[in-house]
Design an enzyme around this catalytic site. Structure first.
Site, short mmCIF file in Angstrom:
data_model
loop_
_atom_site.label_atom_id
_atom_site.label_comp_id
_atom_site.label_asym_id
_atom_site.label_seq_id
_atom_site.Cartn_x
_atom_site.Cartn_y
_atom_site.Cartn_z
N ASP A 44 -86.35 83.42 0.66
CA ASP A 44 -85.05 83.40 -0.02
C ASP A 44 -83.80 83.27 0.83
O ASP A 44 -82.74 83.00 0.28
CB ASP A 44 -84.94 84.63 -0.94
CG ASP A 44 -83.96 84.42 -2.09
OD1 ASP A 44 -83.72 83.24 -2.46
OD2 ASP A 44 -83.41 85.40 -2.61
N HIS A 66 -90.69 89.11 -5.24
CA HIS A 66 -89.52 89.11 -4.35
C HIS A 66 -88.54 90.17 -4.81
O HIS A 66 -87.93 90.04 -5.86
CB HIS A 66 -88.88 87.72 -4.35
CG HIS A 66 -87.67 87.66 -3.46
ND1 HIS A 66 -87.76 87.78 -2.08
CD2 HIS A 66 -86.35 87.54 -3.73
CE1 HIS A 66 -86.54 87.70 -1.57
NE2 HIS A 66 -85.67 87.57 -2.54
N ASP A 104 -88.80 86.69 -8.53
CA ASP A 104 -88.01 87.91 -8.33
C ASP A 104 -88.52 89.05 -9.21
O ASP A 104 -88.64 88.89 -10.43
CB ASP A 104 -86.54 87.66 -8.67
CG ASP A 104 -85.88 86.71 -7.68
OD1 ASP A 104 -86.60 86.18 -6.80
OD2 ASP A 104 -84.67 86.46 -7.80
N HIS A 139 -80.25 89.32 2.58
CA HIS A 139 -79.64 88.01 2.31
C HIS A 139 -78.76 87.96 1.06
O HIS A 139 -78.31 86.87 0.69
CB HIS A 139 -80.73 86.93 2.25
CG HIS A 139 -81.79 87.22 1.23
ND1 HIS A 139 -83.00 87.78 1.58
CD2 HIS A 139 -81.84 87.04 -0.11
CE1 HIS A 139 -83.73 87.92 0.48
NE2 HIS A 139 -83.05 87.48 -0.55
N ASP A 152 -85.14 92.04 -4.09
CA ASP A 152 -83.87 92.07 -3.36
C ASP A 152 -83.37 93.50 -3.24
O ASP A 152 -83.14 94.13 -4.28
CB ASP A 152 -82.80 91.26 -4.12
CG ASP A 152 -83.09 89.77 -4.07
OD1 ASP A 152 -83.21 89.23 -2.95
OD2 ASP A 152 -83.18 89.13 -5.15
#
Length: 1149
Positions: free
Chosen positions: A288, A174, A425, A568, A176
């Site tokens: 998420d 994941h 993550d 997000h 970000d």
């Protein structure tokens, strides 16, 4: 003489209509068969029939009266118009300003068929309706043992004897695009290494699988790798080892994001994938986002995805769905009468998407199978039992332990196919981690698969491998509803991950950037449309060689920056301070660039002689309407310097409907005239410009012009310096100092009265409504609609929420208040300034932390039917406080209120007493309303904020939050970087004419057409661009009217997006036309709307829509243009069902 004749003819017409109507009425009463009765005595039933008839006659007379008054009005308008000059507002003694009647009659013609949709009633009811699920659950948070928020799971060992368990372990990382580090820092430190290792390690064993979702990162990496590596990636995608899931630019927040931006980032990602890798995503992956909107499944379904996965859902709902085996369902839109919006959705059952919470119910065991945590590494297992590398000696015992977890997890689902994500993550950033996970798991799989007595088949898989296996087991094709699976409608807000920790704070966190996001979005839409039109017209005239095609790169960059901000941790306000600044810099950079794109397009389109067009990047033809000195400053309006020669202005209306609006600009002299491009004087209001409660800005005046702006078009206006000041319509101002000793700097050319005390209560009114205010606070108290006997209490107040004293406090994500809000109590009473004028009147109240302005436009139509409310908030000296604005009314709304999802649809909400206060807040990207049988009060917003209704008749919105501590969700910071923020609203009070209880009980609701159009006015302001001063001789300018016909008023042009050419920095000859047909409620009174509005049962002819342009081709496609739908036909007639969004690939020229 001619005028007299006209009036006589019209008078005669009125007389004829009246006589004829009366004749028809009498005729209807005469021919009633019920009247031909013998005998002279009336039975009781006859008397009631007669009464009914008399009532009908009265009603018909009333209708007749209305028709006549309409004709009278039209006559008045004709006579006013026949004078040649636009009539000016006048001010009777002791009265308020009166506006002359509109020179053009407006009409509203909505066919009854178009009203049927909101009444609904068709289609079966779903198995799971989220409002009903909320009412049903106890939310008691009982301890469930090893699965703390669940329950003990048991199974019989022989359950898989007939049908073995099929396990898909899905490796993922994941990433970000900004959170603790900026997007670029993450890329250089981690993401590039993850993707580089991926190419290397996946090729070592064809059984390995990996999924990736964020195209923002992937495209940056792609730009930096060799052709050889790119070919390897295409091979991995081609052979099914690497899957691109969802394929959006980011994994967007679903609470604060607006549907324009959600779609735009999806198109950006999908177009990139198609062009560079030649792949179309099939499955959605959203592990998420902090709660889920039902808009997303609709967008994915219309983009041709067949399944999706979600994770962050309230733990009580997860537990309930797990207990009833409803974690997989068909997600359907509330307004869908059949199954066309259904998409298969998988909900993950446990606390998190990390490895400890994905293999099964016991995190202590699952953590032992996260081989990044092997002893000696940087991270370990909090449950104190470390993983062990798999060897021949321990594989049997380890595999059995893991299989037990797999079996338990599988008991929560209906099929014998199991999904087990493996990642977290920024995982897999080192080759050692790839080896640790893939080699150890492969040993376990090999063992399990070699033991037929275990009845299990385990392997690495992609997300679509899992869904495909499930469909195959069920014997259906992808996208169909598996037999026995439930249908669900509704959404998954608000989210709590444990105890009473509701993630409802982020609906407001960092409102400055939430507002900037929407400003950029409105500019992007405007720039896309104007660029596409200018380019098409330039090509039509074979002048595209001189047009700045390089502007396309600016558009492309702005799409990507807006897309990035939908992430997000971006629009949510949940990133580190330095990361928020990085996003802000990107947003501002793109905003400035988009203003340039708009200016260049407008320049070309308003030139009378296109051959004189010359693009000079160093000296743009038009100036910007406003500027922002830095990423965290509010906009500063451009001041137009008046000269002896006239100054020309170009006004852009980004709406697809013509609008009559008050257009405001700043000038450096009070001696001014405003003329149309033909030289006709236009009505305008001259006001002072205030820099504070009591100080005016010297030599800067506000000119507000009433102008009719063509749909998606450009209107040319002229400003002249005038020495004759008598004709100027000035506003007059009263300043109430409330006993405070403050110096007042008076304006020169505008009347001002200063009162040392507070005001008495007072009212402002226009022809539609009267708004009354408290003299003491300057805040709204009531609204009285014209023609109604009684007014409505609509009082506003500011409130403050504190946070808890215990260990858990509010932060960027969580809202944990210390009880109910307390009234905001500033040190000093407010200074109240009341301005009254011909085109608008307003009340400004200056408090210590908030300045609020309520403006009432004295104009016909949309602008005059609601109150314009803005709050300039600055809470930088607060500690652990949140500022709220609450409206209290006499509307009997009980415990029901309505909020929008992504500006796309309305979701009814219920205030739940069994839940804590913070659980009853919801996202409000565009609007919220409360209603009873008689009235509806709608708060429309220009930025996403958190909203609730905590008592009957109340509606409250959180304006800003300043929190000094982290709330333990990984950010490691509070919210201390507050800015001066302007929140903008419209307050609309409507009368409900045909409400009924049954209708109101349904879990579905729609705004009125007026509400939709008011929302568009608020979110897409007209842009005023002065022709740059340096131009010595301004060439002839002509207003630009792009549409040949009026669009039906339930159609919205969401975008007209020029598609990229082979060289992705240049435009192709094709564009994507994205249309949305809005669902609306006809039960709200629609008198005097003042806009020409018809609906067409969803039919639209695109052929002759754009004036002066041919529609070369028209191909309906899926939402993101990946799939053609049907064959391209020669017909340009299209049809849309209500609520549907449709994309067409078109060629204009």
């Amino acid at each position: 003489m001619k005028l007299k004749k006209q009036v006589t003819v019209c008078g005669a017409a009125i007389f004829c209509v009246a006589v004829f109507s009366l004749y028809l009425m009498l005729d209807r009463v005469q021919h009633d068969p019920a009247r031909h009765q013998s005998g002279g005595n009336f039975p009781r039933s006859q008397i009631s029939v007669l009464q009914n008839r008399i009532e009908q006659l009265e009603q018909l007379l009333e209708e007749n009266h209305e028709i006549i008054s309409h004709i009278k009005d039209s006559v008045l308008e004709l006579t006013a118009h026949a004078e040649g000059q636009p009539a000016l507002p006048h001010h009777p003694p002791n009265g308020s300003w009166v506006l002359p009647p509109e020179s053009r009659p407006s009409f509203l013609s909505v066919s009854p068929q178009d009203c049927q949709f909101a009444l609904g009633g068709k289609g079966q009811s779903p198995d799971l309706q989220m409002l009903a699920v909320y009412s049903l659950l106890p939310f008691d948070n009982q301890d469930g043992g090893v699965w703390k928020q669940g329950f003990d799971i048991t199974y019989e060992p022989n359950e898989w004897d007939v049908e073995p368990l099929q396990v898909f372990v899905v490796p993922h990382s994941h990433n970000d695009p900004g959170w603790i580090k900026t997007f670029d820092k993450y890329y250089y430190d981690q993401t590039q290494h993850i993707l580089n290792s991926m190419v290397l390690k996946m090729q070592e064993d064809p059984r390995r699988r990996f999924i990736w979702s964020e195209i923002s990162f992937f495209s940056k990496w792609w730009d930096n790798i060799s052709a050889q590596k790119r070919a390897a990636v295409r091979r991995l995608v081609g052979n099914g080892q690497l899957e691109m899931v969802t394929g959006g630019w980011v994994m967007p927040d679903e609470a604060n994001s607006h549907y324009f931006a959600m779609i735009d980032q999806l198109i950006e990602g999908h177009q990139w994938l198609e062009k560079n890798i030649g792949v179309t995503p099939r499955s959605g992956w959203a592990v998420d986002p902090f709660g889920y909107s039902s808009t997303m499944p609709y967008l994915l379904k219309r983009s041709n995805l067949t399944a999706m996965l979600i994770q962050r859902v309230h733990y009580a709902i997860k537990k309930h769905f797990a207990a009833t085996q409803n974690l997989e369902f068909m997600w359907r839109q509330t307004w869908d009468p059949d199954t066309s919006t259904d998409i298969f959705c998988h909900m993950m059952p446990f606390y998190s998407y990390d490895v400890p919470h994905t293999c099964g119910p016991d995190p202590k065991i699952c953590c032992q199978f996260d081989f990044k945590r092997l002893p000696g590494g940087r991270i370990n297992c909090p449950w104190k039992v470390p993983p062990r590398a798999i060897t021949d000696a321990n594989v049997a015992e380890r595999a059995q332990l893991l299989l037990d977890q797999y079996r338990k997890k599988s008991k929560l689902y209906r099929s014998k196919v199991l999904l087990v994500p493996l990642g977290d993550d920024f995982r897999y950033d080192k080759p050692q981690e790839w080896d640790a996970q893939f080699l150890n798991y492969q040993r376990i799989f090999d063992f399990l698969n070699s033991r037929p007595d275990l009845h299990v088949q385990a392997q690495f898989g992609t997300l679509s491998d899992y869904f495909d296996a499930l469909y195959k087991k069920m014997g259906i094709v992808p996208g169909m509803r598996p037999p026995g699976f439930p249908v669900l409608t509704g959404d998954f807000f608000s989210y709590a991950d444990r105890e009473d920790h509701y993630w409802t704070g982020y609906y407001t966190s960092r409102p400055f950037y939430k507002s900037l996001d929407r400003v950029l979005e409105a500019h992007l839409r405007g720039a896309e449309i104007l660029y596409s039109l200018a380019l098409a017209h330039a090509r039509h005239a074979s002048a595209d060689g001189r047009y700045p095609l390089s502007d396309y790169a600016l558009l492309s960059n702005a799409r990507r920056n807006l897309g990035l901000f939908q992430h997000h941790d971006a629009i949510t306000g949940t990133a580190k301070e330095a990361v928020a600044v990085d996003y802000g810099v990107r947003l501002l950079h793109s905003l400035t660039n988009l203003k340039r794109v708009i200016i260049n397009a407008a320049h070309y389109l308003v030139l009378g002689d296109k051959d004189t067009y010359h693009h000079d990047p160093a000296a743009p033809f038009l100036s910007m309407d406003d500027t922002r000195p830095s990423q965290d400053s509010l906009p500063e309006k451009t001041v137009v310097k008046l000269d002896t020669s006239p100054r020309f202005l170009v006004v852009f209306n980004p709406l697809e409907q013509e609008r009559l609006s008050v257009v405001t600009m700043l000038v450096d002299s009070p001696h001014v005239h405003v003329l149309s491009e033909e030289g006709q004087p236009l009505p305008f209001q001259l006001s002072a410009t205030w820099s504070s409660a009591t100080e005016v800005v010297p030599d800067v005046y506000q000119v507000s012009v009433l102008a009719r702006l063509p749909a998606l078009g450009l209107r040319v206006l002229q400003l002249h310096r005038s020495l004759d000041g008598h004709a100027t319509l000035r506003s007059s101002t009263r300043l109430y100092l409330h006993g405070r000793d403050l110096p007042v700097r008076k304006p020169e050319a505008v009347p001002l009265q200063v009162f040392p005390a507070a005001a008495d209560d007072f009212c402002l009114e226009n022809q539609h409504l009267q708004a009354c205010f408290s003299g003491h606070s300057g805040l709204l108290q009531s609204i009285h609609r014209a023609g109604e006997e009684q007014g409505h209490r609509v009082s506003s107040e500011f409130l403050v929420y504190g946070t808890r004293t215990s260990k858990d406090k509010s932060g960027a994500y969580l809202f944990l208040p210390d009880g109910e809000a307390k009234p905001y109590a500033p040190k000093n009473p407010p200074v109240v300034r009341v301005t009254e004028g011909p085109l608008f009147s307003e009340v400004a109240s200056y408090y210590e932390h908030v300045q609020t302005m309520v403006r009432l436009y004295n104009v016909p139509g949309v602008e005059g039917l609601s109150l314009d409310v803005s709050c300039l908030v600055d809470i930088r000296d607060h500690i652990n406080k949140e500022l709220a604005l609450r409206f209290s009314t006499d509307i009997e709304s009980d415990n029901t209120f309505f909020t929008d999802l992504n500006g796309f649809q309305i979701q009814p909400r219920r205030y739940q007493r069994k839940l804590p206060l913070q659980a009853n807040f919801y996202p409000m990207p565009a609007m919220a309303y409360i209603q009873d049988m008689q009235s509806r009060l709608t708060l429309l917003t220009a930025q996403a904020l958190g909203v609730s209704s905590l008592r009957s008749g109340q509606l409250e919105v959180i304006l800003d939050r300043r929190l000094m501590q982290d709330d333990n969700r990984g950010l490691g910071q509070g919210l201390k970087d507050n800015k001066r923020t302007c929140n903008r609203f419209r307050l609309l009070l409507e009368r409900r004419t045909t409400a009924n209880k049954v209708q109101d009980e349904r879990p579905i609701s729609f705004p009125s057409l007026l509400s939709h159009i008011t929302s568009m006015h608020l979110n897409a302001e007209a842009l005023v661009m002065p022709v740059a001063l340096e131009k010595p001789a301004v060439p002839a300018l002509r207003s630009f009217v792009p549409l040949a016909t009026t669009l039906p008023c339930d159609f919205h042009i969401l975008n007209l997006r020029t598609l990229q050419a082979e060289d992705d920095s240049l435009p192709s000859t094709e564009a994507a036309l994205i249309l949305h047909r809005k669902g609306f409620d006809c039960s709200l009174e629609a008198k005097n709307l003042g806009f020409n509005c018809t609906t067409s049962q969803g039919k639209l002819v695109l052929g002759g829509l754009f004036q002066g342009l041919e529609l070369g081709s028209l191909q309906p496609t899926s939402l993101t243009l990946m799939y053609p739908l049907g064959t391209a036909s020669n017909s340009t007639n299209i049809y849309l069902d209500p609520m549907e969004i449709a994309t067409f690939r078109i060629r204009l020229g």
